[in-house]
Design an enzyme around this catalytic site. Structure first.
Site, PDB file in Angstrom:
ATOM      1  N   SER A  56       0.815  -1.225   0.000  1.00  0.00           N
ATOM      2  CA  SER A  56       0.000   0.000   0.000  1.00  0.00           C
ATOM      3  C   SER A  56       0.843   1.267   0.000  1.00  0.00           C
ATOM      4  O   SER A  56       0.404   2.301  -0.511  1.00  0.00           O
ATOM      5  CB  SER A  56      -0.917   0.023   1.227  1.00  0.00           C
ATOM      6  OG  SER A  56      -0.149  -0.099   2.406  1.00  0.00           O
ATOM      7  N   ASP A 201      -2.285   6.840  10.907  1.00  0.00           N
ATOM      8  CA  ASP A 201      -1.940   5.456  11.319  1.00  0.00           C
ATOM      9  C   ASP A 201      -0.436   5.271  11.548  1.00  0.00           C
ATOM     10  O   ASP A 201       0.001   4.213  11.992  1.00  0.00           O
ATOM     11  CB  ASP A 201      -2.474   4.435  10.301  1.00  0.00           C
ATOM     12  CG  ASP A 201      -1.804   4.524   8.921  1.00  0.00           C
ATOM     13  OD1 ASP A 201      -0.849   5.313   8.744  1.00  0.00           O
ATOM     14  OD2 ASP A 201      -2.255   3.797   8.014  1.00  0.00           O
ATOM     15  N   HIS A 204       1.309   4.802   6.858  1.00  0.00           N
ATOM     16  CA  HIS A 204       1.217   5.323   5.489  1.00  0.00           C
ATOM     17  C   HIS A 204       1.663   6.777   5.429  1.00  0.00           C
ATOM     18  O   HIS A 204       1.556   7.516   6.406  1.00  0.00           O
ATOM     19  CB  HIS A 204      -0.209   5.167   4.974  1.00  0.00           C
ATOM     20  CG  HIS A 204      -0.607   3.729   4.857  1.00  0.00           C
ATOM     21  ND1 HIS A 204      -1.308   3.074   5.848  1.00  0.00           N
ATOM     22  CD2 HIS A 204      -0.361   2.817   3.896  1.00  0.00           C
ATOM     23  CE1 HIS A 204      -1.490   1.811   5.487  1.00  0.00           C
ATOM     24  NE2 HIS A 204      -0.925   1.621   4.308  1.00  0.00           N
TER      25      HIS A 204
END
Ligand SMILES: *[C@@H]1O[C@H](CO)[C@@H](O)[C@H](O)[C@H]1NC(C)=O
Length: 226
Positions: A56, A201, A204
């Site tokens: 990601s 978070d 990221h």
């Protein structure tokens, strides 16, 4: 007695886990994403000069990293092969199932392993990263591969990925595998994660985080493209 049961359960639990170096597909949506990448390769085979491979955080070049990508990478015929949630075993599956067949990019950029941190040991994660590197070079023997160290993330997994980096950095050979430490760019002088480069978070990256990635990697990338 209780401790014996606990120890036995732990051993069984660990041995029942997938090896991060054994190819593993995910669900139907993921298989479709993978197929889109196979199609991307078939459609742009001759054009691809730089490819990014990962999870990601790599996929996020199409999100928070979009503006930086458009400025620095689109003009250099760069293509993204990041899928959110991927662990090493998933990327290895993708490599073995035609995502990179026939590609001849000058540079391949790999960052992988952070999604293994919750379920695998440091040694096994490093082994998974090593296998991912090897498989990429089987498919693209002439590419120069930039192996990025896993980026800092919030504890408790931050310390674990930092240990993975101490092992995988040894894959550097200055011939076709080029290790690049990313850690120091995302850590302040007093050893704390620079959370201002991340979204909430603390895993990221935000747009500034992608700018730092580009800037940190640019000298090596430029060298390898020439
Ligand atoms: C990939 O390309 C094939 C052939 O053109 C097409 O049938 C298929 O729908 C494409 N897959 C995806 C996920 O876009």
């Amino acid at each position: 007695m209780l401790s014996l049961i606990v120890v036995t359960a732990l051993i069984l639990g660990v041995s029942a886990q997938n090896h991060p170096w054994d190819p593993q597909p995910r669900d139907a949506g993921w298989l479709q994403h993978h197929e889109r990448f196979v199609n991307q390769t078939l459609a742009h085979m001759k054009e691809e000069q730089i490819v990014f491979v990962g999870d990601s955080i790599t996929e996020g070049w199409g999100g928070n990293g979009k503006a930086v990508w458009a400025k620095y990478y689109t003009p250099r015929h760069t293509f993204n092969y990041g899928i959110g949630g991927d662990r090493t075993e998933h990327v290895i599956y993708r490599i073995q199932h035609k995502e990179f067949d026939g590609l001849k990019p000058k540079v391949t950029i790999l960052m992988i392993g952070t999604n293994n941190a919750a379920s695998n040991t440091v040694e096994d994660i490093a082994h998974g990263v090593e296998e991912t590197v090897k498989e990429l070079l089987v498919k693209m023997p002439e590419t120069k591969l930039i192996l990025l160290g896993v980026f800092p993330r919030a504890e408790p997994l931050g310390a674990k990925v930092k240990q993975v980096n101490t092992i995988i950095k040894k894959l550097n050979n200055d011939k076709n595998v080029f290790w690049l430490d990313m850690w120091s760019a995302y850590e302040s002088a007093d050893g704390h994660q620079k959370t201002e480069l991340y979204v909430s978070d603390k895993l990221h990256l935000n747009e500034k985080g992608y700018e730092v990635w580009q800037q940190t990697m640019e000298p090596l990338l430029k060298k390898l493209l020439n």
